[in-house]
Design a protein around this motif. Structure first.
Motif, PDB file in Angstrom:
ATOM      1  N   ASP A 170      -5.226  69.270  10.880  1.00 27.03           N
ATOM      2  CA  ASP A 170      -4.213  68.257  11.172  1.00 27.03           C
ATOM      3  C   ASP A 170      -2.790  68.786  10.971  1.00 27.03           C
ATOM      4  N   GLN A 171      -2.641  70.128  10.951  1.00 29.12           N
ATOM      5  CA  GLN A 171      -1.325  70.733  10.757  1.00 29.12           C
ATOM      6  C   GLN A 171      -0.966  71.627  11.944  1.00 29.12           C
ATOM      7  N   GLU A 172       0.320  71.898  12.092  1.00 31.26           N
ATOM      8  CA  GLU A 172       0.775  72.853  13.091  1.00 31.26           C
ATOM      9  C   GLU A 172       0.849  74.239  12.448  1.00 31.26           C
ATOM     10  N   ALA A 173       0.341  75.219  13.126  1.00 31.96           N
ATOM     11  CA  ALA A 173       0.361  76.585  12.604  1.00 31.96           C
ATOM     12  C   ALA A 173       0.624  77.558  13.746  1.00 31.96           C
ATOM     13  N   TYR A 174       0.707  78.843  13.383  1.00 29.57           N
ATOM     14  CA  TYR A 174       0.998  79.887  14.367  1.00 29.57           C
ATOM     15  C   TYR A 174       0.127  81.106  14.091  1.00 29.57           C
ATOM     16  N   LEU A 175      -0.025  81.929  15.119  1.00 25.44           N
ATOM     17  CA  LEU A 175      -0.581  83.268  14.914  1.00 25.44           C
ATOM     18  C   LEU A 175       0.552  84.164  14.438  1.00 25.44           C
ATOM     19  N   THR A 176       0.270  84.999  13.461  1.00 24.48           N
ATOM     20  CA  THR A 176       1.331  85.771  12.814  1.00 24.48           C
ATOM     21  C   THR A 176       2.018  86.750  13.765  1.00 24.48           C
ATOM     22  N   GLN A 177       3.329  86.878  13.599  1.00 26.22           N
ATOM     23  CA  GLN A 177       4.102  87.909  14.309  1.00 26.22           C
ATOM     24  C   GLN A 177       4.166  89.189  13.490  1.00 26.22           C
ATOM     25  N   SER A 178       4.002  89.034  12.176  1.00 21.92           N
ATOM     26  CA  SER A 178       4.120  90.163  11.253  1.00 21.92           C
ATOM     27  C   SER A 178       3.629  89.717   9.880  1.00 21.92           C
ATOM     28  N   SER A 179       3.045  90.651   9.143  1.00 25.61           N
ATOM     29  CA  SER A 179       2.580  90.357   7.779  1.00 25.61           C
ATOM     30  C   SER A 179       3.622  90.715   6.727  1.00 25.61           C
ATOM     31  N   GLN A 180       4.809  91.073   7.167  1.00 27.08           N
ATOM     32  CA  GLN A 180       5.818  91.610   6.253  1.00 27.08           C
ATOM     33  C   GLN A 180       6.132  90.692   5.078  1.00 27.08           C
ATOM     34  N   LEU A 181       6.365  89.418   5.347  1.00 26.72           N
ATOM     35  CA  LEU A 181       6.767  88.521   4.268  1.00 26.72           C
ATOM     36  C   LEU A 181       5.712  88.457   3.181  1.00 26.72           C
ATOM     37  N   TYR A 182       4.434  88.483   3.590  1.00 23.40           N
ATOM     38  CA  TYR A 182       3.344  88.455   2.617  1.00 23.40           C
ATOM     39  C   TYR A 182       3.252  89.772   1.850  1.00 23.40           C
ATOM     40  N   LEU A 183       3.512  90.877   2.539  1.00 20.10           N
ATOM     41  CA  LEU A 183       3.514  92.167   1.849  1.00 20.10           C
ATOM     42  C   LEU A 183       4.590  92.205   0.776  1.00 20.10           C
ATOM     43  N   GLU A 184       5.737  91.613   1.073  1.00 23.08           N
ATOM     44  CA  GLU A 184       6.813  91.572   0.070  1.00 23.08           C
ATOM     45  C   GLU A 184       6.351  90.864  -1.196  1.00 23.08           C
ATOM     46  N   THR A 185       5.612  89.776  -1.014  1.00 22.14           N
ATOM     47  CA  THR A 185       5.162  89.036  -2.201  1.00 22.14           C
ATOM     48  C   THR A 185       4.056  89.774  -2.946  1.00 22.14           C
ATOM     49  N   ALA A 186       3.367  90.695  -2.257  1.00 21.20           N
ATOM     50  CA  ALA A 186       2.300  91.458  -2.910  1.00 21.20           C
ATOM     51  C   ALA A 186       2.852  92.580  -3.783  1.00 21.20           C
ATOM     52  N   CYS A 187       4.070  93.039  -3.485  1.00 23.85           N
ATOM     53  CA  CYS A 187       4.648  94.165  -4.227  1.00 23.85           C
ATOM     54  C   CYS A 187       4.694  93.939  -5.742  1.00 23.85           C
ATOM     55  N   PRO A 188       5.147  92.765  -6.232  1.00 19.53           N
ATOM     56  CA  PRO A 188       5.170  92.587  -7.693  1.00 19.53           C
ATOM     57  C   PRO A 188       3.772  92.582  -8.314  1.00 19.53           C
ATOM     58  N   ALA A 189       2.743  92.359  -7.491  1.00 15.47           N
ATOM     59  CA  ALA A 189       1.376  92.322  -8.013  1.00 15.47           C
ATOM     60  C   ALA A 189       0.717  93.691  -8.023  1.00 15.47           C
ATOM     61  N   VAL A 190       0.911  94.464  -6.928  1.00 18.82           N
ATOM     62  CA  VAL A 190       0.185  95.733  -6.807  1.00 18.82           C
ATOM     63  C   VAL A 190       1.099  96.932  -6.588  1.00 18.82           C
TER      64      VAL A 190
END
Length: 433
Positions: A170-190
Motif C-alpha cells: 500500500d506504499q509507493e516505492a521505486y527501483l533503486t538508481q544507486s546503492s550509494q546512500l545505503y553504503l554510506e550508512t554501512a561505513c560506521p558499521a563495517v
C-alpha cells in the motif's frame, strides 16, 4: 596394464558439425577447461548412424566417448576419435535459421538465448565473470567488506525523472538508481564497503552506452580525502586489469586481440588528472563546438555531452580522471571545498573508446549543507531521515564511487555496444526475453 587404451567421455552440445566423405566432424562445446571446445571425429558406420539420427543438429546435447590424440589443427590441440555416442537432448533443423551472422540487432535480441551459445558471446560472459572476480579480489586484498543494500527503495539518488515507480503493497516505492546512500550508512558499521547489484534508470535512451537495468559496482571509503579517493580508484582499475590479464589473459585476447599488451602500458603509467575547467579549455583549443554552425564553444556552465567527451579521451588516448565538476551539475550529496563552493569534489573516469565508466565524489558531511542541498533540488528530506542521521550522529569524512560494470566490460573487451556485454539487456523498448 601397459599399453591399455584410455577412453574419455565428454558431454556437451554440438557447436558445429560437418560431414566429409565417410567422416563426421563435431565440435563439442563443454565449457569445461581445458576442453571447452573439443574436436571429435567419427568414421564409417558410427558416423553414418549419427548423421542420420533425426535429432542430431547443431545444439543437440550429446555424450561422446573415445580416445584423445594430439592434433595441432584442432581446438585445444587434441582430437577425440569417437568409439561410442549417446544422444541426450535432440535438436531440430529449425536452429539453422534462427540467427545468422547478418541478422539485425532486434532478431539477435529476440533470440538472445541462442546467441549466447556462440563462441564470442559465451567468451564475453566468461570475461565479464573474470572482471567481477577481479574486483572482488581487489576488495578482499584491500579489506573492503561486501554488503547487500535493498533494490526496492523510497528515495532518489540521481534525479527523480529517471525513477521506476512501483506499488509496494500500500506504499509507493521505486527501483533503486544507486546503492550509494545505503553504503554510506554501512561505513560506521563495517568500515570500507562495496556492493554489486542492479541499478535502474528510467531514461528513454537507446545510445550504445545506456540501458535501463545495469550492473552497478559501488564502493564507499571511510576517513579518506579527495586525493586519496582518486588514488584508490586508479589502483582499483589497475588491480582488476592485472588480475584479468594474469588469470584470463588468453580469454581476453580471444575477445579483444592485442588488449593484454595494451594493458601492460596502462598499469604502469599514471592516469591523467584533468579539472572540468581544463576540459572546457581543451575543447576550445581543439575547436570542438557546442554549436558548429554558429561557432559557439562549450562554457563552464555547460554539461559536456558524450560525443565531445569521447572525442577528447579518444584523442588523448589515455585514461582521464576528470574532476571538480560544477556544483549545479551534481547531486545534493557531493562535497564542495570550503574555498570553492562553485565546484564539487567529484570525478569521472573516462576511458578511450567508451567514455565514462566510473563516477564518484567525496560526500558532504555537514548536516545543514545536506539540508540546503535537498532544498536546492526540491527534495523533501523526511524520507531520508536515516541518511541525514549519518550527519547528526558521528559525521566523518568519506567518499566513494560507482562502476558501470557493463561499460567496464565494453572497454576491456573492445566491444562497441553495451547490449553486447549483458546477458539479457533491457532498454526503453525491450523487456524480453
Amino acid at each position: 596394464m601397459e599399453g591399455e587404451v584410455e577412453f574419455h567421455t565428454f558431454v556437451g552440445w554440438i557447436h558445429r558439425l560437418r560431414k566429409q566423405g565417410s567422416l563426421l566432424f563435431i565440435i563439442l562445446r563443454t565449457h569445461k577447461e581445458p576442453h571447452a571446445y573439443i574436436q571429435c571425429v567419427m568414421k564409417g558406420k558410427l558416423a553414418k548412424t549419427c548423421s542420420k539420427n533425426p535429432g542430431v543438429y547443431r545444439e543437440a546435447t550429446i555424450s561422446l566417448t573415445g580416445t584423445l590424440h594430439d592434433d595441432a589443427r584442432a581446438p585445444g590441440g587434441v582430437e577425440l576419435k569417437v568409439t561410442d555416442w549417446e544422444l541426450i537432448g535432440p535438436s531440430d533443423e529449425e536452429i539453422e535459421g534462427r540467427i545468422r551472422p547478418e541478422s539485425g540487432p532486434e532478431v539477435m535480441a529476440d533470440n538472445r538465448h541462442i546467441q549466447l551459445r556462440g563462441t564470442h558471446m559465451s567468451n564475453v560472459v566468461k570475461l565479464r565473470a573474470a572482471i567481477l572476480r577481479g574486483f572482488r579480489h581487489h576488495f578482499e586484498e584491500e579489506d573492503v567488506t561486501e554488503v547487500s543494500p535493498p533494490t526496492i527503495v523510497q528515495t532518489q539518488v540521481e534525479g527523480g525523472s529517471t525513477l521506476f515507480k512501483l506499488k509496494y503493497f500500500d506504499q509507493e516505492a521505486y527501483l533503486t538508481q544507486s546503492s550509494q546512500l545505503y553504503l554510506e550508512t554501512a561505513c560506521p558499521a563495517v568500515g570500507d564497503c562495496f556492493c554489486v547489484l542492479p541499478s535502474f534508470r528510467a531514461e528513454k535512451s537507446r545510445t550504445r552506452r545506456h540501458v535501463s537495468e545495469f550492473t552497478h559496482l559501488e564502493m564507499e571509503y571511510a576517513f579518506i580525502d579527495f586525493e586519496g579517493l582518486l588514488t584508490r580508484l586508479e589502483k582499483m582499475v589497475k588491480d582488476v586489469v592485472k588480475y584479468v590479464c594474469e588469470k584470463k589473459g588468453d580469454l581476453l585476447e580471444e575477445v579483444n586481440p592485442g588488449m593484454v599488451e595494451k594493458c601492460k602500458t596502462l598499469v604502469e603509467e599514471p592516469f591523467i588528472r584533468m579539472k572540468y575547467t581544463e576540459a572546457i579549455d581543451w575543447l576550445k583549443e581543439h575547436e570542438v563546438y557546442k554549436n558548429e554552425e554558429e561557432k559557439i564553444f562549450y562554457t563552464y556552465e555547460d554539461d559536456i555531452p558524450e560525443k565531445p567527451e569521447r572525442f577528447m579521451v579518444d584523442t588523448i588516448g589515455k585514461p582521464i580522471l576528470l574532476t571538480h565538476f560544477p556544483t549545479h551539475q551534481k547531486p545534493f550529496y557531493m562535497k564542495t571545498p570550503a574555498d570553492h563552493p562553485e565546484v564539487t569534489e567529484s570525478v569521472d573516469l573516462l576511458m578511450p573508446s567508451v567514455g565514462e565508466i566510473i563516477g564518484g565524489s567525496m560526500r558532504e558531511g555537514d548536516y545543514e549543507k545536506i539540508m540546503d542541498g535537498f532544498k536546492r533540488e526540491g527534495i523533501k528530506p523526511d524520507p531520508y531521515y536515516w541518511y541525514t542521521d549519518l550527519r547528526k550522529f558521528g559525521s566523518f569524512p568519506h567518499g566513494g564511487a560507482g562502476v558501470g560494470v557493463d561499460r567496464f566490460v565494453c572497454w576491456l573487451g573492445g566491444i562497441d555496444h553495451i547490449r553486447d556485454v549483458i546477458l539479457y539487456p533491457r532498454n526503453c523498448n525491450r523487456c524480453k526475453p
